[in-house]
Scaffold this motif. Sequence first.
Motif, PDB file in Angstrom:
ATOM      1  N   ALA A  35       3.859   5.264   7.058  1.00  0.00           N
ATOM      2  CA  ALA A  35       4.617   4.891   5.850  1.00  0.00           C
ATOM      3  C   ALA A  35       3.695   4.765   4.635  1.00  0.00           C
ATOM      4  O   ALA A  35       4.070   5.140   3.523  1.00  0.00           O
ATOM      5  N   VAL A  36       2.488   4.265   4.852  1.00  0.00           N
ATOM      6  CA  VAL A  36       1.511   4.136   3.762  1.00  0.00           C
ATOM      7  C   VAL A  36       1.110   5.522   3.254  1.00  0.00           C
ATOM      8  O   VAL A  36       1.043   5.755   2.044  1.00  0.00           O
ATOM      9  N   ARG A  39       4.129   6.944   1.280  1.00  0.00           N
ATOM     10  CA  ARG A  39       4.344   6.219   0.026  1.00  0.00           C
ATOM     11  C   ARG A  39       3.258   6.528  -0.998  1.00  0.00           C
ATOM     12  O   ARG A  39       3.556   6.799  -2.162  1.00  0.00           O
ATOM     13  N   THR A  40       2.015   6.474  -0.595  1.00  0.00           N
ATOM     14  CA  THR A  40       0.936   6.695  -1.568  1.00  0.00           C
ATOM     15  C   THR A  40       0.933   8.135  -2.088  1.00  0.00           C
ATOM     16  O   THR A  40       0.658   8.369  -3.265  1.00  0.00           O
ATOM     17  N   ILE A  82      10.157  -2.350  -2.536  1.00  0.00           N
ATOM     18  CA  ILE A  82       9.020  -2.264  -1.619  1.00  0.00           C
ATOM     19  C   ILE A  82       8.241  -3.570  -1.565  1.00  0.00           C
ATOM     20  O   ILE A  82       7.853  -4.035  -0.496  1.00  0.00           O
ATOM     21  N   PHE A  89       5.341  -2.579   4.445  1.00  0.00           N
ATOM     22  CA  PHE A  89       4.020  -2.101   4.057  1.00  0.00           C
ATOM     23  C   PHE A  89       3.028  -3.247   4.143  1.00  0.00           C
ATOM     24  O   PHE A  89       3.398  -4.410   3.991  1.00  0.00           O
ATOM     25  N   LEU A  93      -1.086  -2.930   0.009  1.00  0.00           N
ATOM     26  CA  LEU A  93      -0.314  -1.903  -0.674  1.00  0.00           C
ATOM     27  C   LEU A  93       0.784  -2.536  -1.525  1.00  0.00           C
ATOM     28  O   LEU A  93       1.078  -2.054  -2.621  1.00  0.00           O
ATOM     29  N   ARG A  94       1.354  -3.605  -1.051  1.00  0.00           N
ATOM     30  CA  ARG A  94       2.385  -4.286  -1.839  1.00  0.00           C
ATOM     31  C   ARG A  94       1.802  -4.863  -3.127  1.00  0.00           C
ATOM     32  O   ARG A  94       2.444  -4.827  -4.181  1.00  0.00           O
ATOM     33  N   GLN A  97       1.238  -1.924  -5.406  1.00  0.00           N
ATOM     34  CA  GLN A  97       2.527  -1.484  -5.926  1.00  0.00           C
ATOM     35  C   GLN A  97       3.060  -2.438  -6.999  1.00  0.00           C
ATOM     36  O   GLN A  97       3.675  -2.002  -7.966  1.00  0.00           O
TER      37      GLN A  97
END
Length: 123
Positions: A35-36, A39-40, A82, A89, A93-94, A97
């Motif tokens: 997922a990372v 997403r990235t 997110i 996540f 990463l959060r 974001q």
Amino acid sequence: MRTVRLLAAGYLGLSILTFAAVIALRDHTDIVTDAVWVRTFLVVLSSLAVTFFAARAAKGSRPALKRLRILSGVMTVAIVVIVALPGLFPIWLRVEQAVCGVLLLTVFLRSPRAFTELEPQEA
């Protein structure tokens, strides 16, 4: 429009740095999940689009400014979701974001002023 362009460039830079960190940490599957990766990668693509639209808008393109406003608004909402969803996540990463969200929210909020700064385009 100068501020909007700087914010877009900041979003692009942060997105690229984050993706580079994901590549560097790829063997740590506990913090770099599938997922990372997805997403990235998508964030890098959206940051490229935001930067492109900001540059075009700075040259007087009203359609680019409209697209910039739409994309920055949609991405801000996606980022809020997110950041708010627990466990989807990793925390690092959060946090990244959330910073991206602040940059995009500022782009979104400053965009209406940019419409008044644009000179009318030739048909």
